[in-house]
Design a protein around this motif. Structure first.
Motif, short mmCIF file in Angstrom:
data_model
loop_
_atom_site.label_atom_id
_atom_site.label_comp_id
_atom_site.label_asym_id
_atom_site.label_seq_id
_atom_site.Cartn_x
_atom_site.Cartn_y
_atom_site.Cartn_z
N HIS A 15 0.85 -1.20 0.00
CA HIS A 15 0.00 0.00 0.00
C HIS A 15 0.88 1.24 0.00
O HIS A 15 2.09 1.16 0.18
CB HIS A 15 -0.99 -0.01 1.17
CG HIS A 15 -0.33 0.05 2.51
ND1 HIS A 15 0.43 -0.97 3.01
CD2 HIS A 15 -0.30 1.02 3.46
CE1 HIS A 15 0.90 -0.64 4.20
NE2 HIS A 15 0.48 0.56 4.50
N ASP A 24 6.06 4.18 5.00
CA ASP A 24 6.93 3.13 5.56
C ASP A 24 6.96 1.88 4.66
O ASP A 24 7.58 0.88 5.01
CB ASP A 24 6.49 2.76 6.98
CG ASP A 24 5.03 2.35 7.07
OD1 ASP A 24 4.18 2.97 6.40
OD2 ASP A 24 4.72 1.40 7.83
N HIS A 25 6.31 1.96 3.49
CA HIS A 25 6.33 0.86 2.51
C HIS A 25 6.90 1.32 1.17
O HIS A 25 7.32 0.50 0.36
CB HIS A 25 4.92 0.29 2.34
CG HIS A 25 4.40 -0.28 3.63
ND1 HIS A 25 4.39 -1.64 3.90
CD2 HIS A 25 3.93 0.33 4.75
CE1 HIS A 25 3.93 -1.83 5.13
NE2 HIS A 25 3.63 -0.65 5.67
N ASP A 47 -0.44 -4.28 5.53
CA ASP A 47 -0.92 -3.71 6.80
C ASP A 47 -2.41 -4.02 7.02
O ASP A 47 -3.14 -3.21 7.59
CB ASP A 47 -0.68 -2.19 6.85
CG ASP A 47 0.78 -1.86 7.16
OD1 ASP A 47 1.61 -2.79 7.19
OD2 ASP A 47 1.08 -0.67 7.37
N HIS A 52 4.56 -6.05 10.25
CA HIS A 52 5.03 -5.08 11.24
C HIS A 52 5.23 -5.72 12.62
O HIS A 52 5.59 -5.01 13.56
CB HIS A 52 4.03 -3.92 11.39
CG HIS A 52 4.18 -2.83 10.38
ND1 HIS A 52 5.37 -2.17 10.16
CD2 HIS A 52 3.29 -2.25 9.53
CE1 HIS A 52 5.20 -1.24 9.23
NE2 HIS A 52 3.95 -1.28 8.82
#
Ligand SMILES: [Zn+2]
Length: 289
Positions: A132, A136-137, A228, A273
């Motif tokens: 997505h 942080d991706h 996520d 995560h």
């Protein structure tokens, strides 16, 4: 003689029917066993969460803090390489996390340094698959600007919205935003290599175009990388939805789909995560086969 000719014609017809049938069967049979697959887990940083209740819209986890891990993955499919998620931006390396912030990201090593240890050059990555569009991706995506970017169609669209949704930073995918590299927006599920071995699965809710990745490893068995859809294992047990998700109902439906797939296939579910899930795959530089 005439009868023989007719019979031969019939048998030739029969043989061609059989051949056609065999071809059809070959098309419909899963070709999974044929793909030579390998999966590595990479260290793509960590994020300290000052107040874990910021990940619950039902006020769970009050007073808790948590360090979430940030993980990326490399998949080798024959001679082709795919990266799954690109972690936090490399600019964070060497900087101390700012613990006054609600989310304090940190990074100690970048993706190319890890690829070098397993003999892969950045230009060998042909596909950058993104679960997505959050920062942080997408952090190190631009390092692989020759690769095709595969991202949920809804998330590709959201990168162009004004104002931008929470956590979305289009600058991290500038080469694709500028049309300098190929984008493949993925609507629904996608069989990445066309042989059923690697599937991007539509799991909207956290974002519009969130996806998880299912990898059918020949020896290890199916591995399901969560994106996520959830951020840590407890979210599965208590149907936890962060308040910053785009859609609560879709979040719950996607969690239900992900958990059912894991159960039906007896797949190893890796919550990307959750630091507790690191041990579900071999420690880098070892790979799962
Ligand atoms: Zn994330």
């Amino acid at each position: 003689m005439k009868t023989f000719a007719t019979l031969s014609a019939f048998s030739a017809f029969g043989a061609s029917l059989l051949a056609a049938g065999a071809a059809l069967l070959a098309l419909s049979a899963p070709a999974r066993a044929a793909a030579d697959l390998e999966l590595w887990r990479l260290d793509c940083g960590s994020v300290m969460v000052k107040d874990l209740s910021s990940f619950s819209d039902t006020f769970a986890y009050a007073g808790q803090t948590r360090t979430l891990t940030d993980s990326c993955y490399v998949i080798r499919h024959g001679a082709d390489y795919m990266l799954w998620d690109t972690g936090l931006p490399a600019a964070l390396i060497g900087k101390a996390p700012d613990l006054t912030q609600p989310l304090a990201p940190s990074l100690t090593v970048d993706i190319p340094a890890q690829l070098q240890k397993i003999g892969i050059k950045p230009e060998q990555i042909g596909i950058v698959g993104i679960s997505h569009n959050h920062f942080d991706h997408l952090g190190q995506a631009s390092t692989f600007s020759k690769a095709t970017l595969m991202i949920g169609a809804g998330d590709w669209q959201s990168l162009h919205e004004n104002p931008l949704p929470f956590g979305v930073m289009p600058a991290l995918v500038q080469p694709w935003m500028d049309g300098k590299a190929k984008v493949d927006p993925v609507a629904g599920d996608r069989d990445v290599f066309g042989d059923g071995s690697v599937m991007m699965l539509s799991m909207p809710g956290h974002t519009k175009g969130e996806t998880a990745l299912l990898v059918h490893l020949p020896k290890t068995g199916p591995v399901l990388l969560s994106g996520d859809v959830v951020h840590f294992e407890e979210q599965i047990a208590n149907n936890g939805v962060p308040p910053f998700n785009i859609d609560r109902a879709e979040s719950l439906a996607s969690m239900d789909r992900m958990n059912r797939i894991a159960r039906e296939l007896n797949a190893r579910l890796v919550v990307q995560h959750d630091a507790g899930d690191i041990g579900k795959l071999p420690a880098f530089p070892a790979s799962a086969r």
